[in-house]
Scaffold this active site. Structure first.
Site: not given
Ligand SMILES: Nc1ccn([C@H]2C[C@H](O)[C@@H](COP(=O)(O)OP(=O)(O)OP(=O)(O)O)O2)c(=O)n1
Ligand SMILES: [Mg+2]
Length: 1006
Positions: A252, A354-355
């Site tokens: 991720d 992203d995951e």
């Molecule tokens: N409520 C949300 C949650 C996520 N995303 C989008 C932006 C994030 O960058 C992406 C990936 O979600 P993640 O849950 O993996 O969160 P991040 O990658 O931002 O942070 P991390 O994985 O480090 O916790 O999805 C979004 O648009 N709105």
């Molecule tokens: Mg992420």
DNA sequence: ATCCTCCCCTAC
DNA sequence: TAAGGTAGGGGAGGAT
């Protein structure tokens, strides 16, 4: 006003990605073409260094264009790949989605086929700009030059001043007088709105890109050989040593949207940064309710979270830097990410952009073997746990390094022996790290985490758990399975129970078949008039049609979903948001699978009309289609027509009871339920040929009353209704005419006007009822139901804390019945209202005299059981007069009737004559039971052949049911059946894979 | 029992 | 300005 139909007969021809196996052949041919055509006319080929990708229907055809390109030294791409460099996309028509995707990229130049043709004619490469696709020159869209001239990819850069939202306060665009507001006048606005909206929506990107990633992965993996992993498996050794038998990784990106945006901006690395709209100068600093999509770890220290509103984030972190999205970058990084993963394993679950979750067991085993088997290649008998862990961690570091080097973004990796622990490990690994979470330490490590950290526990369930005193995973660990199931439901409860202890049996799921397809817009919806609402609805239908076209599916059940401003709700805090709403859905069963936006619109139009919602109260609209079937289903070659009068035909000598066909003949001497093997010869010739059949009135007469009633009902409901909808909408002239078509025959069924028509579903009635109440009572009821937390509309931080009741999924009906001490006595009242509402609806939409027509395909609109019962009467072998050849596969019932009523029936696939699930199961049971030593190959082939037919007809539901039942039987049978089982499932999976690019059954099932 | 239908909930 | 989409899981309750 209606745009020309883009999907005429000719457009069926498109290059599909899944034809990749043909592509290699084409490529080889391409090589040949180059040589055959000899020297191009110029010493320097016209298309030297030019990469061309043709998409959609073109004139000349893609095939001819390919020849042209090859003949003049160009490269013809069969796929668009992120890494292809500059590509000329040749098309005459592009879907909005593709315009969005490609129009923004500098790597693509979108031109008409004429560019190729004219260039060849002139003998030189003409400037491509003169052949730019007109669709893109639309003023509402960013011009190509503009898009390519801008270094920043912000979607907002391409904003124009029109069609921002559906907030049509701008009088210059919309005539005030509703009667003059034709669809044609507001349609362009809506099309542009949709276009812009989806082009700017991060959630839309997240959802839609997932599908592309799955295709990307399966395409990449299609060319790889199945790994010889089994040979090097150390499962047994590891098992004996008590070591994990699987290695699962959860990979991720760290704060993905932010990382991608600041990767080349070192000065921002240690600053609190978020990504979202609302960073602009003119954004309202007071109440900026735009979402933060992602925030970096510096910002998180201040309490900022993903999905938080900008206002709140700014409160928590005044220094927060908010940067705009870079959608193209996300896409590129994401594709590269998955490309990298395919280098390590083929077991990849696409979770999101992203995951991903991957199973790298084979690779780990290979490395263990390398480490432990010195010179010889013997299987090691001992492996140290620390070695095992370090090999896993080393691999994770490797993957992370590759990802970073390729994307300049950090990903973190959680590792364990199952999915849940891998996921939980990722949280520990972040940011920019890797972590192996061991099973026997899981309980301890998880205990302190909040319940929300368990996947599947969202806001709603967390609230229930909190009210039961559970805040942490540790609290959950203390609970019994039963108590958790009481709070969270059977399945989720069991999952949560296991997950909290680190247990998880799930396999990494590779691509799955899509069950539904749809579009929603719940932002920016503010209609002034009905015309606007309908016009927008039409745009949604077009959108959904295009998505179905892309997916090459049609749907049979259409659902219209509306969000209506809740009684008492004001203008939402969020700008143009939906705010506090009631959800209303209406579904309609189409007579046959369709994707035509016109047909969809006719239905949706009526559904919307029957909801009787003031346009000003609509806050969201969505359309989804279910019961999807592939395009093969509508093969015109096999379809014939059944006149409904067949059901009333003259008497036949058939006398069996059709109710329970299989039982009815059991035990009789001439019974057709012959042992499976004997059925073979007859049956096998049955498939692929079209037996002629005539149907008797008696068959109908002998159907059980309930079935008869249901069939009639079905016709009235589905056919009559549907056809009437098709014909009567917006066309007064056609309202009372009977449709005639060569393909259609009169049913002879009078359509008795019945109240069944336009009966809204009970849940809808509740809505309608509610609307008739005085506003103050409406408000009260709304508050009651919303405090039940049943609609997920009371978001954390947005609403007040409310008491929790055991069943949070209460509907209004429940709420009414449950809240009033008189318990369920309120129900009859609702039913009364139900009737009343139905009558009202009918009054509004009077039934017109109508004679139903039915096409053969319509038989599939019967409820599954009825359909099968009826069809089994056609095709089930039965006692026939001596004059008929018993060896013939034709199922013929001698019926004297008018020639017009005799129809050619298509081959309807059956399993040894059985078309009902029950009959087929019985056949399977008997088959397995009677041959404990194993089956004859012809029977296997028969079963397999039938399953294959089902796959082609996309009746995967039946496939699953049969295979599951077969599994059950095989389990209790002798050893001999195991390989048979395996063979069948493997083959079926193969068919599904080739038809739909994804297997139906997971490995664990087999 | 086992389905089907209409929702809500969840994830990113 | 703002862009709260989308598909699957699964529970409740009715039909069979
Ligand atoms: N409520 C949300 C949650 C996520 N995303 C989008 C932006 C994030 O960058 C992406 C990936 O979600 P993640 O849950 O993996 O969160 P991040 O990658 O931002 O942070 P991390 O994985 O480090 O916790 O999805 C979004 O648009 N709105
Ligand atoms: Mg992420």
């Amino acid at each position: 006003m209606t745009r020309p139909t883009k999907h005429g007969g000719t457009s069926e021809y498109t290059f599909r990605d899944y034809m990749h196996n043909k592509v290699r052949k084409l490529d080889e041919q391409g090589q040949c073409l180059r040589h055959q055509n000899g020297q191009p006319t110029n010493p320097v080929p016209i298309f030297d260094n030019i990469k061309v990708f043709v998409t959609g229907y073109t004139q000349p055809s893609a095939y001819e264009l390919r020849q042209l390109v090859y003949a003049h030294g160009g490269t013809f791409l069969h796929y668009l790949q992120a890494s292809s460099g500059l590509v000329y996309i040749v098309a005459t028509q592009l879907t909005p989605q593709k315009i969005r995707d490609w129009g923004q990229s500098r790597s693509y130049r979108i031109v008409t086929p004429d560019w190729l043709v004219q260039s060849v004619a002139k003998g030189k490469l003409l400037p491509w700009t003169q052949f730019q696709l007109q669709q893109l020159a639309d003023p509402s869209l960013p011009s190509l030059a503009q898009a390519w001239g801008v270094t920043d990819h912000r979607p907002s850069e391409s904003a124009t001043t029109t069609a921002d939202t559906l907030h049509l306060s701008d009088n210059t665009r919309v005539p005030k007088d509703p009667t003059t507001l034709t669809k044609g006048q507001c349609e362009p606005d809506h099309a542009h709105f949709l276009q812009r909206y989806y082009g700017s929506s991060r959630l839309h990107l997240l959802s839609t890109f997932k599908v592309e990633l799955q295709q990307h992965v399966s395409h990449l993996l299609c060319n790889t050989h199945p790994s010889a992993s089994d040979i090097s498996s150390l499962k047994e050794t590891l098992d004996n040593l008590g070591l994990p038998t699987r290695c699962i990784m959860h990979i991720d990106f760290d704060c993905f949207f932010v990382s991608a945006v600041i990767r080349n901006r070192p000065e921002l690395q240690d600053k609190p940064v978020a990504v979202g709209y609302g960073g602009g100068k003119s954004s309202n600093q007071r109440t900026n309710c735009s979402d933060i999509a992602s925030c970096n770890y510096v910002a998180r220290k201040s309490g900022v979270k993903n999905g938080m509103w900008v206002t709140k984030a700014r409160q928590l972190c005044p220094d927060l830097i908010i940067l705009p999205y870079d959608f193209p970058a996300y896409k590129r990084i994401s594709k590269d990410f998955y490309t990298i993963l395919t280098k390590y394993t083929s077991t990849i679950q696409v979770t999101s952009m992203d995951e991903a979750i991957v199973d790298v067991t084979p690779l780990i085993h290979q490395r263990l073997r390398l480490k432990y088997s010195e010179e010889d290649s013997t299987t090691p008998t001992y492996i140290a746990l620390t070695d095992y862990h370090s090999i896993c961690l080393t691999l994770a570091k490797e993957i992370r390094r590759t990802i970073f080097e390729t994307t300049q973004c950090h990903a973190s990796i959680g590792i364990s022996e199952n999915i849940i622990l891998a996921r939980m490990a990722t949280k520990r690994a972040k940011p920019a790290g890797q972590y192996y979470m061991e099973m026997n330490k899981a309980v301890q490590e998880l205990a302190a985490l909040p319940v929300r950290d368990l996947p599947g526990l969202g806001w709603s369930h967390a609230r229930r758990l909190r009210s039961a005193g559970m805040l942490t995973i540790g609290d959950i660990q203390q609970q019994s399975l039963a108590s958790l199931q009481k709070l969270c439901g059977t399945k989720l409860g069991a999952n949560v129970y296991d997950f909290a202890h680190g247990r998880d049996q799930r396999e990494v799921r590779t691509q799955m078949l899509r069950q539904s397809i749809g579009t929603d817009v719940n932002w920016g919806i503010r209609f002034n008039t009905h015309a606007e609402a309908f016009s927008f609805l039409k745009e949604l239908c077009v959108e959904v049609e295009q998505r179905m076209e892309n997916a090459q599916v049609r749907g049979r059940i259409i659902t219209l979903k509306l969000k209506r401003k809740a009684a008492g709700a004001g203008e939402p805090e969020k700008h143009l948001g939906h705010g506090w709403c009631d959800n209303i859905t209406k579904t309609f069963h189409l007579p046959q699978p369709t994707r035509s936006s016109d047909e969809l619109y006719k239905i949706c139009q009526r559904l919307l009309g029957n909801m009787h919602i003031p346009p000003g109260e609509i806050r969201g609209v969505g359309i989804q289609l279910q019961k999807l079937s592939g395009d093969q289903d509508t093969d015109p070659g096999t379809s014939g027509m059944i006149p409904i009068s067949k059901f009333f035909g003259p008497k036949t000598n058939y006398s069996g009871s059709p109710d329970k066909p299989d039982q009815s003949t059991e035990g009789t001497i001439n019974q057709p339920r012959t042992p499976p093997q004997q059925m073979m010869t007859v049956e096998s010739s049955d498939v692929g040929s079209a037996p002629s059949s005539q149907i008797s009135r008696d068959v109908w007469r002998n159907l059980p009353d309930t079935v008869k009633r249901d069939i009639k009902q079905q016709f009235i409901d589905a056919q009559d209704e549907a056809k009437r909808l098709y014909l009567s909408t917006h066309d007064e002239n056609s309202k009372c005419t009977t449709p005639r078509s060569e393909n259609m025959l009169y049913t002879g069924l009078k359509s008795p006007p019945t109240t069944q028509d336009f009966w809204p579903s009970p849940s809808q009635i509740d809505q309608d009822l509610l609307r008739t109440l005085p506003p103050n009572i409406q408000r009260e009821i709304s508050i009651i139901r919303h405090t039940r937390g049943s609609h997920g509309l009371l978001k954390p931080g947005q609403g007040k804390v409310v008491p929790l009741l055991p069943n949070g999924q209460s509907t209004l009906r429940d709420t009414l019945a449950g809240d009033v001490p008189v318990e369920r006595t309120t129900e009859p009242d609702i039913s009364g209202a139900h009737l009343h509402a139905a009558e009202e609806a009918i009054e509004m939409e009077p039934l017109t005299p109508y004679r139903g027509v039915i096409r053969l395909e319509d038989i599939y609109t019967f409820p599954l059981d009825i359909r099968n019962q009826v069809l089994s009467e056609y095709f089930r072998p039965r006692i026939v007069p001596d004059s008929l050849s018993p060896s013939s596969s034709e199922v013929t019932v001698s019926v004297p009737c008018k020639s017009a009523e005799i129809v050619q029936l298509p081959t309807y696939p059956s399993l040894q004559g059985h078309t009902t699930l029950e009959g087929q199961r019985q056949w399977l049971r008997q088959w397995v039971r009677e041959f404990p030593q194993g089956a004859v190959s012809s029977d296997i082939e028969s079963f397999h052949g039938y399953l294959k037919q089902l796959v082609i007809h996309k009746n995967l539901e039946r496939v699953t049911l049969l295979v599951k039942y077969f599994k059950l039987q095989v389990k209790s049978a002798g050893e001999q059946w195991a390989p048979i089982w395996h063979e069948v499932v493997t083959k079926v999976n193969h068919h599904v894979l080739t038809h739909y690019q994804s297997p139906l059954f997971q490995a664990s099932f087999m």
